[in-house]
Enzyme design. Structure first.
Site, short mmCIF file in Angstrom:
data_model
loop_
_atom_site.label_atom_id
_atom_site.label_comp_id
_atom_site.label_asym_id
_atom_site.label_seq_id
_atom_site.Cartn_x
_atom_site.Cartn_y
_atom_site.Cartn_z
N ASN A 231 6.96 10.09 -1.86
CA ASN A 231 5.74 10.73 -1.62
C ASN A 231 6.07 12.40 -1.46
OD1 ASN A 231 4.07 8.62 -2.36
ND2 ASN A 231 4.08 8.02 0.00
N GLU A 312 -0.36 5.15 -6.22
CA GLU A 312 -0.78 5.45 -4.96
C GLU A 312 -1.04 6.81 -4.74
OE1 GLU A 312 2.03 3.71 -2.41
OE2 GLU A 312 1.04 1.58 -2.33
N ARG A 345 10.16 5.65 -11.21
CA ARG A 345 9.81 4.42 -10.49
C ARG A 345 8.79 3.58 -11.40
NH1 ARG A 345 7.58 4.48 -5.19
NH2 ARG A 345 9.23 2.73 -4.06
N ASP A 386 5.40 -5.81 -3.49
CA ASP A 386 5.84 -4.42 -2.58
C ASP A 386 6.48 -5.06 -1.34
OD1 ASP A 386 5.89 -2.14 -1.49
OD2 ASP A 386 3.96 -1.85 -0.69
N GLU A 414 9.40 -2.75 6.39
CA GLU A 414 7.98 -2.44 6.65
C GLU A 414 7.15 -3.73 6.80
OE1 GLU A 414 6.70 -0.34 3.11
OE2 GLU A 414 4.67 -0.60 3.50
C1 GCV Z 1 6.56 5.53 0.00
C2 GCV Z 1 4.15 0.75 -0.06
C3 GCV Z 1 4.37 1.53 1.19
C4 GCV Z 1 4.33 3.11 1.01
C5 GCV Z 1 5.33 3.39 -0.12
C6 GCV Z 1 4.88 2.86 -1.32
C7 GCV Z 1 5.98 3.07 -2.51
O1 GCV Z 1 3.05 1.01 -0.76
O2 GCV Z 1 3.48 1.19 2.16
O3 GCV Z 1 4.39 3.80 2.48
O4 GCV Z 1 5.33 5.01 -0.15
O5 GCV Z 1 5.42 1.61 -1.15
O6 GCV Z 1 7.08 2.46 -2.43
O7 GCV Z 1 5.98 4.12 -3.00
#
Ligand code: GCV
Length: 701
Positions: A231, A312, A345, A386, A414
């Site tokens: 991000n 996202e 990605r 995920d 996570e």
């Molecule tokens: C970097 C999931 C995580 C996000 C992450 C995303 C991704 O949704 O919760 O924090 O963002 O994966 O891999 O891009």
């Protein structure tokens, strides 16, 4: 106090402390702990043909560091002129060219065939005159560094050092950490303190920790690092930040680590340097070419870009009705003259798309196979959702034979209890690679590294960094062997078997108390801490746990067969056929692929309901067992690290119980079924579990 009591006390204070009590280790040294080796003949000299490049110097320094600590004496350093001989018992570092120039060892040169640029040979040599020495040989300098680490590992693990014969080379070319580190030093999904990169102080201040980071990665053979979060922000591509990245690249380069950057698709537009971010606009393509040139002027070995696009809320080429391939190829053209790559990605899913989220990446990317430029690698998460505690392998591994695919694992936890829960991910990685390895061209690991003294937030989380590196080097390596090796180096050879046993049971324990039998994504909203299977009111359907478990009064599970979303059809036909029947589906994926009645008969003879409850209980019991095992290890572990792990295991024990209780309270409210005899009722009402909130949970912006 009577006299004799004082004497006893004084004597007790004088008694030597045991090794375990004496050292208060904080974990900073990672697995590169070099400790005195008693009774082992260690080399007294390090010999090489020329003073060497910074990479050879790094190899020499690491050997010096290790030998100094293990032998208690500084080894001498000899730069051998032509014809000169090393001292008996020395370690000799030599590239293929140097071996050839010295006129000797044709057999050794032959052994270097096929080892490529990064492989090494470690061999105990005995010359006709009886002189013995250890040869570390390689085609390129980086192989010498990897070979030096391999020799140190052999010494640490108590291997015989006079009978070495190891040829080793990485099976994958790209072995890359992905830091989700923000420019303000926060870390997305980071549980190890602030970012290791002190962006504010760079480029002028270069922390010693950067070198130690490079050493640790080189010791595993990791050869790339993406410095910033996927991000991403436009600022990362402005001149001041490129200078900061260049400073890091300078520090990391001798250790074979290339630097990459995550880039935001709309950067030129947001920096107001173009009018659009359309990949087919010539002005946009030119901007990226100029930017690549600018970067390569200061980072000549820059690795390339990592891109999260149309995912996202991130911008991407689809905003301009262009495909992912069109977007990736435009960036690839800018990098190609410099031999850089694009890691694009495949983690995409869209709110307006009503189809099963687990299908969407495949639907978007499989049709693009063969359409990507040669220097594009598509980076695919290990599973279709995920980074869950368990997912089946992503169906794209096997569906894009014309495209190099990079496997993306999460090293940070996570969804597996952050850094407070012990979950060794070697088993997760091994399980996925067993199914995907032939299609994997590279490995990316979302780093768990931060500025905490332990680097990874806890002692055992270091093992996940280690396992990622080892499996990136050799995807066929075994999780158990890696655990043994890590534990032997990080703790001791004596404690290693028991520690490895504990590690091997840990991830399955987490699966059992969080998401058994193929359930998935039941974590708390946003921060992903703790159970929240009841959540069903979030804006996007696929953000809700209820979307995934689909439990109601009659049954539970997500039907991904032909009667449901048919995600199964994305897998190889034979597998899809077999798993279309719940009786032929491995129990660990049962509710991932099937919606079944609560009274469905499991192979164990229990109903599905009773089986689910049994898994929750065994997850909790496994953590209790891990605690006991750790307690028994106390005499073998230094006090500080023992206590720090014990504290975390106590937290994990409570959290496992909480997961179990909250999940049972919720699923019972849906199934309306009684708890079988012997199953404890949750101590609180469902309302209580729902009322828990965690406003400042870490890792979540
Ligand atoms: C970097 C999931 C995580 C996000 C992450 C995303 C991704 O949704 O919760 O924090 O963002 O994966 O891999 O891009």
């Amino acid at each position: 106090m009577v006299i004799w009591q004082r004497v006893v006390l004084a004597l007790a204070l004088l008694l030597p402390l045991t090794a375990a009590q004496a050292e208060q280790e904080d974990g900073y040294e990672l697995w590169l702990r070099y400790r005195t080796l008693a009774g082992v003949a260690l080399p007294k000299q390090i010999a090489l043909a020329t003073p060497g490049s910074p990479t050879v110097q790094a190899a020499v320094q690491e050997l010096q560091r290790g030998l100094r600590a293990m032998a208690g004496k500084e080894p001498s350093l000899a730069v051998l002129s032509a014809g000169a001989q090393p001292a008996s018992g020395a370690i000799v570092l030599a590239t293929r060219t140097q071996l050839a120039a010295s006129g000797g060892q044709a057999a050794v040169a032959g052994a270097l065939e096929g080892l490529g640029d990064e492989g090494y040979l470690l061999r105990s040599m005995c010359e006709p005159n009886g002189r013995r020495y250890t040869l570390i040989a390689a085609n390129k300098d980086i192989g010498l560094l990897y070979g030096a680490f391999a020799w140190l590992q052999a010494a640490q693990l108590g291997k015989r050092l006079d009978a070495l014969d190891e040829r080793n080379a990485p099976k994958l070319a790209r072995r890359v950490l992905n830091h989700w580190d923000n420019l303000d030093r926060t870390v997305e999904r980071g549980y190890s303190g602030e970012s290791i990169w002190n962006w504010w102080e760079l480029p002028d201040i270069r922390d010693q920790r950067y070198i130690d980071y490079a050493r640790a990665n080189a010791s595993l053979g990791i050869n790339g690092t993406v410095l910033n979060n996927v991000n991403s922000k436009p600022e990362i591509l402005t001149a001041p930040w490129i200078a900061k990245a260049a400073a890091l690249a300078d520090v990391l380069r001798p250790y074979g680590l290339r630097v990459y950057l995550s880039v935001r698709w709309s950067t030129p537009l947001e920096l107001k340097q173009t009018r659009t971010a359309d990949p087919l606009d010539p002005q946009v393509a030119q901007w990226w070419r100029d930017k690549a040139d600018e970067i390569y002027r200061v980072i000549p070995d820059f690795g390339g870009f990592l891109v999260k696009a149309n995912s996202e809320g991130q911008p991407g080429p689809q905003d301009y009705h262009r495909t992912h391939a069109e977007g990736a190829n435009m960036l690839a053209a800018a990098l190609a003259p410099h031999k850089g790559i694009v890691m694009w990605r495949a983690f995409v899913y869209a709110s307006e798309q009503p189809d099963d989220r687990a299908k969407q990446a495949y639907s978007d990317f499989a049709p693009l196979d063969g359409k990507f430029a040669p220097n594009v690698v598509v980076q695919v998460k290990n599973g279709p959702l995920d980074f869950q505690p368990r997912e089946p392998v992503h169906p794209l591994f096997g569906a894009m034979p014309k495209t190099p695919l990079m496997m993306e694992f999460q090293v940070t936890k996570e969804y597996l209890g952050f850094a407070t829960n012990l979950a060794y991910l070697g088993t997760l990685y091994e399980e996925t690679l067993r199914d995907a390895a032939p299609a994997v061209a590279g490995m990316a690991g979302v780093a768990n590294i931060g500025s905490s003294r332990t680097w990874s937030g806890s002692h055992f989380d270091q093992a996940n960094w280690y396992a990622f590196g080892r499996l990136a080097w050799n995807p066929q390596a075994r999780a158990r062997d890696i655990a043994l090796e890590w534990a032997g180096r990080t703790f001791s050879a004596k404690a290693a078997p028991d520690i490895a046993g504990l590690m091997m049971m840990s991830r399955e324990a987490v699966v059992d108390y969080m998401t058994p039998l193929g359930l998935t994504h039941l974590m708390g909203t946003g921060h992903h801490y703790g159970p929240a299977p009841w959540v069903s009111d979030l804006a996007r359907p696929e953000w809700n746990p209820a979307y995934y478990h689909r439990a109601h009064s009659k049954g539970i599970g997500f039907d991904r067969t032909a009667t449901g979303s048919n995600a199964l059809a994305q897998y190889a036909p034979a597998l899809a056929q077999r798993w279309s029947d719940p009786r032929n589906t491995p129990p660990e994926y049962l509710l991932w692929f099937h919606h079944l009645p609560w009274d469905y008969a499991m192979p164990s003879g229990r109903t599905l309901w009773a089986e689910l409850l049994a898994h929750y209980d065994s997850g909790v019991a496994a953590v209790a067992e891990m605690q006991q095992r750790w307690q028994r290890l106390k005499p073998l572990i230094d006090a500080r690290r023992h206590q720090e792990v014990a504290q975390r295991l106590a937290v994990q024990r409570q959290e496992a119980q909480w997961w179990r209780d909250a999940s049972i309270a919720y699923f019972q409210s849906v199934s309306k079924l009684p708890l079988p005899a012997g199953v404890q009722a949750p101590p609180h009402s469902l309302e209580y579990y729902k009322s828990l909130h965690f406003p400042f949970a870490p890792g979540h912006g």
